[in-house]
Design a protein around this motif. Structure first.
Motif, PDB file in Angstrom:
ATOM      1  N   LEU A 283       0.576  -1.297   0.035  1.00 13.79           N
ATOM      2  CA  LEU A 283       0.067  -0.012  -0.186  1.00 13.79           C
ATOM      3  C   LEU A 283       0.755   1.204  -0.014  1.00 13.79           C
ATOM      4  O   LEU A 283       0.455   2.239  -0.959  1.00 13.79           O
ATOM      5  N   ARG A 284       1.905   1.351   0.737  1.00 12.55           N
ATOM      6  CA  ARG A 284       2.779   2.519   1.076  1.00 12.55           C
ATOM      7  C   ARG A 284       3.444   2.771  -0.030  1.00 12.55           C
ATOM      8  O   ARG A 284       3.831   3.934  -0.573  1.00 12.55           O
ATOM      9  N   GLU A 294      15.566  -0.119  -0.769  1.00 17.26           N
ATOM     10  CA  GLU A 294      15.771   1.078  -0.043  1.00 17.26           C
ATOM     11  C   GLU A 294      14.770   2.142   0.066  1.00 17.26           C
ATOM     12  O   GLU A 294      14.410   2.390   1.066  1.00 17.26           O
ATOM     13  N   LEU A 295      14.095   2.504  -1.202  1.00 21.74           N
ATOM     14  CA  LEU A 295      12.799   3.303  -1.039  1.00 21.74           C
ATOM     15  C   LEU A 295      11.755   2.676  -0.457  1.00 21.74           C
ATOM     16  O   LEU A 295      10.932   3.470   0.336  1.00 21.74           O
ATOM     17  N   THR A 300       8.092   2.645   4.386  1.00 20.80           N
ATOM     18  CA  THR A 300       7.406   1.816   5.341  1.00 20.80           C
ATOM     19  C   THR A 300       7.962   2.125   6.838  1.00 20.80           C
ATOM     20  O   THR A 300       7.335   1.745   7.946  1.00 20.80           O
ATOM     21  N   GLY A 301       9.123   2.505   7.063  1.00 23.86           N
ATOM     22  CA  GLY A 301       9.815   3.077   8.178  1.00 23.86           C
ATOM     23  C   GLY A 301      10.307   1.562   9.000  1.00 23.86           C
ATOM     24  O   GLY A 301      10.561   1.417   9.895  1.00 23.86           O
ATOM     25  N   GLY A 302      10.456   0.741   7.973  1.00 23.24           N
ATOM     26  CA  GLY A 302      11.065  -0.786   8.268  1.00 23.24           C
ATOM     27  C   GLY A 302      12.200  -1.170   7.629  1.00 23.24           C
ATOM     28  O   GLY A 302      13.055  -0.291   7.128  1.00 23.24           O
ATOM     29  N   ARG A 356       5.774  13.127   0.489  1.00 26.13           N
ATOM     30  CA  ARG A 356       6.817  13.971   0.704  1.00 26.13           C
ATOM     31  C   ARG A 356       8.036  12.954   0.839  1.00 26.13           C
ATOM     32  O   ARG A 356       9.329  13.533   0.500  1.00 26.13           O
ATOM     33  N   ARG A 357       7.925  11.990   1.611  1.00 30.98           N
ATOM     34  CA  ARG A 357       9.347  11.202   1.700  1.00 30.98           C
ATOM     35  C   ARG A 357       9.801  10.696   0.371  1.00 30.98           C
ATOM     36  O   ARG A 357      10.966  10.940  -0.065  1.00 30.98           O
ATOM     37  N   ALA A 358       8.790  10.437  -0.516  1.00 33.61           N
ATOM     38  CA  ALA A 358       9.216   9.995  -1.857  1.00 33.61           C
ATOM     39  C   ALA A 358      10.126  10.813  -2.596  1.00 33.61           C
ATOM     40  O   ALA A 358      10.883  10.785  -3.256  1.00 33.61           O
TER      41      ALA A 358
END
Length: 410
Positions: A283-284, A294-295, A300-302, A356-358
């Protein structure tokens, strides 16, 4: 003994009739010929995602061969992977090849039969039954991926490796199986059909629409083919929706994985069956046109996202690697549509932060050519996916992100 073992073996492995009797919308002669060639060897394995037409192919192939050869055909049923029931179903399917009613009588489950010893004894009995038959016998096992016992695969490997001379096996599965058949591969006795082999071609897509009485422009046919990437279930669901539709051209122009019938199928077969952490990754990362481990870790923060993506591709879960090193991936077009819809539905508050992160992500400098990032075309839905290594920098994800970013323009 558990309640499952008290059920009949037919409930665990459904016996397919020698002639399925189903109407085939089109005759896929090239695909049937490919299976003919594969089945000429000792073992043929058909591996492709859900909805690729594996079962339909097996039924059509068995029907075309008719009664010229003996056919023992079973289908493993979902959520009924009991090993004893599987082996009993296979044994009884072979026994039904006998002309003697006494020999063809089905065997029943026994409370004393369990574990590896049971599986070994059942394989011995099946091999003995096969050795008593004359003429060619085709042993067909559908949905083998539903089996989950390591002992079952060990004994299945032994069965396949020791088939009598005139016995051939055809297996269908959604994912690669833990079978040790390397010696058959080395001797040319193992053949495989993959997802690329089962995809509909553009001409087959046009023929499928034609036999359904659906008239579309060449541009619309091409659009539908590209969106489905030749996926049989996607085409079939589109044909069902197009039948009687007042504006078929508009339907195709707007056809995505968000279509209700397609979304229901993809949810049930592709997304809901995945563990929660895998669903979260899918989903993310759905806002991206292509993703790396890496991306995906960033979004996901994992950690461990690359391993998950590799496992999803190996499982034929509509994840496709884009480079020889299998570091970059994309999702099937319709699956990506569905994932983005579910992201907006389930995690609406996270969408802007993911964008934003991407957009801020920067890969290692060596990944990108010195000329800087450029816009590359989406991977083509040809008969085989492009394996060209991605040459796109951070800015290349911006268009995909903007398409979902609330309040922005593409």
């Amino acid at each position: 003994m558990s309640g499952a073992k008290e059920q009949s073996s037919d409930e665990a492995c459904q016996h397919a009739p020698e002639s399925a009797g189903r109407l085939r919308l089109i005759d896929r002669e090239e695909l049937l010929a490919a299976l003919d060639r594969a089945a000429a060897g000792k073992v043929a394995v058909v591996t492709a995602p859900a909805g690729s037409g594996k079962s339909t192919l097996l039924r059509a192939w068995a029907e075309r061969r008719g009664r010229a050869h003996g056919l023992a055909m079973v289908q493993v049923q979902r959520d009924k992977q009991d090993a004893q029931l599987f082996w009993l179903a296979l044994l009884n399917s072979v026994r039904r090849l006998s002309d003697d009613p006494a020999d063809a009588a089905p065997q029943a489950a026994s409370p004393d039969m369990h574990g590896a010893a049971m599986a070994g004894a059942m394989v011995d009995r099946i091999l003995a039954e096969l050795a008593c038959r004359t003429g060619r016998i085709d042993l067909v096992i559908d949905d083998v991926h539903e089996l989950d016992s390591p002992e079952t695969f060990v004994e299945l490997t032994r069965l396949l490796a020791n088939l009598p001379q005139d016995v051939h096996a055809i297996l269908a599965t959604r994912r690669d199986l833990p079978l040790r058949l390397h010696h058959l591969r080395l001797t040319g006795e193992l053949a495989e059909l993959r997802e690329a082999d089962l995809r509909f071609t553009l001409d087959e897509t046009r023929a499928l629409l034609g036999v359904a009485g659906i008239g579309l422009s060449d541009a619309a046919v091409t659009r539908l083919y590209e969106r489905t990437e030749g996926w049989a279930a996607g085409l079939r669901l589109a044909v069902i929706s197009l039948t009687g539709h007042p504006d078929p051209e508009r339907f195709v122009a707007e056809f995505t994985g968000n279509n209700r019938t397609v979304a229901e199928y993809l949810l049930a077969e592709m997304l809901d069956r995945r563990p929660e952490h895998v669903q979260n990754l899918l989903l993310r990362t759905s806002i991206l046109e292509r993703v790396s481990g890496e991306l995906a870790d960033l979004l996901t923060g994992g950690t461990g996202s690359e391993r998950i993506l590799l496992e999803l591709e190996d499982a034929n879960a509509f994840v496709v690697s884009l480079d020889p090193n299998r570091t970059w991936f994309r999702y099937h077009h319709l699956f990506a549509d569905l994932l983005r819809l579910e992201l907006r539905r389930l995690l609406p508050d996270d969408v802007r932060e993911l964008h934003r992160r991407a957009a801020a992500w920067s890969p290692a400098p060596r990944v990108w050519p010195r000329c800087g990032p450029r816009r590359a075309p989406a991977a083509p839905p040809a008969s085989r996916p492009s394996r060209a290594a991605p040459s796109r920098g951070p800015a290349a994800w911006i268009p995909a992100i903007r398409r979902l970013q609330p309040g922005t323009e593409a």
